[in-house]
Design a protein around this motif. Sequence first.
Motif, short mmCIF file in Angstrom:
data_model
loop_
_atom_site.label_atom_id
_atom_site.label_comp_id
_atom_site.label_asym_id
_atom_site.label_seq_id
_atom_site.Cartn_x
_atom_site.Cartn_y
_atom_site.Cartn_z
N SER A 457 20.73 43.38 41.33
CA SER A 457 21.53 44.27 40.66
C SER A 457 21.61 45.60 41.05
N GLY A 458 22.72 46.08 41.58
CA GLY A 458 22.72 47.54 41.82
C GLY A 458 22.71 47.79 43.24
N LEU A 459 22.07 46.85 43.98
CA LEU A 459 21.75 47.27 45.52
C LEU A 459 23.31 46.76 46.00
N ARG A 460 23.72 47.51 47.21
CA ARG A 460 25.10 47.37 47.72
C ARG A 460 24.96 47.64 49.14
N ASP A 461 23.78 47.22 49.68
CA ASP A 461 23.59 47.45 51.25
C ASP A 461 24.63 46.51 52.02
N ILE A 462 24.66 45.21 51.39
CA ILE A 462 25.70 44.38 51.91
C ILE A 462 27.05 44.06 51.20
N PRO A 463 28.15 44.44 51.82
CA PRO A 463 29.18 44.27 51.06
C PRO A 463 29.60 43.09 50.73
N SER A 464 29.13 42.35 49.95
CA SER A 464 29.61 40.96 49.41
C SER A 464 30.95 40.88 48.63
N PRO A 465 31.31 39.73 48.68
CA PRO A 465 32.82 39.54 48.19
C PRO A 465 32.94 39.91 46.69
N SER A 466 31.76 39.83 45.91
CA SER A 466 31.85 40.35 44.57
C SER A 466 31.75 41.99 44.38
N ILE A 467 31.28 42.46 45.24
CA ILE A 467 31.33 43.96 45.38
C ILE A 467 32.60 44.43 45.90
N THR A 468 33.19 43.93 46.81
CA THR A 468 34.51 44.33 47.60
C THR A 468 35.64 44.06 46.96
N HIS A 469 35.84 42.72 45.92
CA HIS A 469 36.97 42.50 45.45
C HIS A 469 37.11 43.09 43.99
N VAL A 470 38.13 44.03 44.36
CA VAL A 470 38.48 45.11 43.17
C VAL A 470 39.70 45.26 42.59
N PRO A 471 39.94 45.36 41.29
CA PRO A 471 41.26 45.56 40.76
C PRO A 471 41.90 46.95 41.20
N VAL A 472 43.26 46.60 41.46
CA VAL A 472 44.12 47.83 41.87
C VAL A 472 45.27 47.79 40.88
N GLY A 473 45.40 48.82 40.17
CA GLY A 473 46.86 48.83 39.21
C GLY A 473 47.67 49.93 39.49
N ILE A 474 48.86 49.81 39.55
CA ILE A 474 50.04 50.90 39.61
C ILE A 474 50.68 50.98 38.45
N LYS A 475 51.01 52.19 38.06
CA LYS A 475 51.89 52.32 36.98
C LYS A 475 53.17 53.48 37.22
N PHE A 476 54.11 53.33 37.08
CA PHE A 476 55.42 54.12 37.10
C PHE A 476 55.53 54.72 35.76
N VAL A 477 55.30 56.13 35.68
CA VAL A 477 55.49 56.61 34.34
C VAL A 477 56.84 57.53 34.28
N GLY A 478 57.63 57.33 33.51
CA GLY A 478 58.72 58.36 33.25
C GLY A 478 60.03 57.61 33.88
N MET A 479 59.95 56.37 34.08
CA MET A 479 61.29 55.74 34.97
C MET A 479 62.39 55.71 33.72
N LYS A 480 63.44 55.93 34.13
CA LYS A 480 64.85 55.68 33.41
C LYS A 480 64.92 54.13 33.07
N ALA A 481 64.37 53.24 33.99
CA ALA A 481 64.38 51.85 33.78
C ALA A 481 63.09 51.27 33.96
N PRO A 482 62.26 51.32 33.10
CA PRO A 482 60.83 51.02 33.25
C PRO A 482 60.49 49.48 33.41
N HIS A 483 59.87 48.93 33.93
CA HIS A 483 59.57 47.44 34.31
C HIS A 483 59.24 46.81 33.00
N GLN A 484 59.87 45.69 32.78
CA GLN A 484 60.10 44.79 31.51
C GLN A 484 59.28 43.67 31.69
N GLY A 485 58.53 43.30 30.62
CA GLY A 485 57.82 41.64 31.01
C GLY A 485 56.71 41.98 31.31
#
Length: 561
Positions: A457-485
């Motif tokens: 735990s905590g060692l990252r010398d080897i970029p394993s899939p569990s370390i490099t598989h990351v969440p990426v989220g994008i939000k558009f704030v202030g849209m006239k027609a924001p995303h629904q659903g």
Amino acid sequence: MTNQMKKAPVPTPLFPYWRGLSGWNFYFLLKFGLLWTGYLNFHALANLVFMAFLLLPIPNIRLHRLRHWIAIPVGFALFWHDTWLPGPQSMLSQGSQVAGFSADYLLDLVSRFINWQMIGAAFVLLVAWLFLSQWLRVTVFVVAIMVWLNVLTITGPVISLWPNAGAGNTTTMTTAGGGAADTVAQAAGTPVVGDIPAQTAPANSQSINNWLTSFYASEAKRQTRFPDALPADSQPFELLVINICSLAWADIEASGLMTHPLWSHFDILFKNFNSGTSYSGPAAIRLLRASCGQQSHKNLYQPAGNQCYLFENLAKLGFSQHLMLDHDGVFGNFLQEIREGGGMQSPLMDQSGLPVALRSFDNSPIYDDAAVLDRWNKSEDRTQNPRSATFFNLLPLHDGNHLPGVSKTADYKLRAQKLFDQLNTFLTDLEKSGRKVMVVIVPEHGAALAGDKMQVSGLRDIPSPSITHVPVGIKFVGMKAPHQGGMIEIDQPSSFLAISELVARSVDGKNFVADSVDWDALTSNLPQSAPVSENANAVVVQYQGKPWVRLGGGDWVPYPQ
């Protein structure tokens, strides 16, 4: 005169000097046990040579004893070589950073290497060997096992024998979409069109090396096309890229925060995003160079064309650049790396007077992220231009961070809960403000919170899939027609080029004022990227649906599961 015949000396038989392996039997039995359970990157031929050195009969008892003294450091070095632990080159390259760790953090790291279950199993093995050696010549069995292991590795010097770790039947990775016209793999005998080079050759070191070469050659041709100029009816907006250290899907799951309200804010969520590395400096450089295809670790520290720098592309279109950190950027020369490798030359936002929320693993201050974001909100430099692009790097989740005045590492879940709460509140307040902002939250890499057979735990010398598989989220704030659903989930293998493409598709700002937004057009056919992750001395790839790892330029072996 009698001729006296001189008798030739009778050679001394070596049979009495075949003394066996003695205590070295336990050394090899311990390795066999670790190999079977998947904790070793076993080098069969090297171990056979070492065993032959120990077995070679030496009549002189002093030389025999000297050999054992020589064998001790050799055996230790070979044992280390057979583990997944960082090699000398990696340790030297990270030595200056390790020297900056606090004493309490170093002690914490050392304690993680102590596995009491494994120590108990080793003790049982020791007692069993001592007991059985009274009646059995254990050396015969140990030698037989070693020979058998070498027979299994005639085609290569490195093997993996843990259960279910072999290549097995080839499984292909097939996903649709993408801008390039390269083949991905074979699906039911039919090529799939996409961005990932074919993975049709049998899985072995040579074919994976060839595929990796073709991958980087293909990536070198890929680039996001930004417009030469914005149209006259373009709408100004702000881009805020929040780059979080030490946050992967595995960490979120381990800390029980998969259902946190933060995730409901996003319009777009990448579920299969690869960060490409497990260290902060290279991760930030890859993000800042998102407008070109993925580079090797070595090439990250070579100059890149101006078209590769995401923020430079935005600057050409009139976006002012801004840089925020919740830390001083000194450790690991982070600030220097993002300036030299990432092209981020903007002055660091003023940090004076910010409250200190945590102390880093090197005892440097980590400022409260809510306060940093509030200062960004009120920044006069940013508001002077309605078009701005800000890079914000956060450090509160890094391993070893602790509360001021407390030496013990603060609980990861509590730190993550606080950060998620702050980001959730920030997005909520931003939505109420009416400002037009495209918020991109992209982690550098994971925290390796759970660890695995290769790394504690905590060692990252080897970029394993569990370390490099990351969440990426994008939000558009202030849209006239924001995303629904529900949010749009992108499951195809992706990396930084997909972020750059989304920014390029949104750069005219028209989505913020449109009566309706074609979300399918915005998110379809985004560039795909094969899961290739690399540090200075380790590379991990997905080949035919299975993770493979190469250490220090050696052979590829299946990543232990």
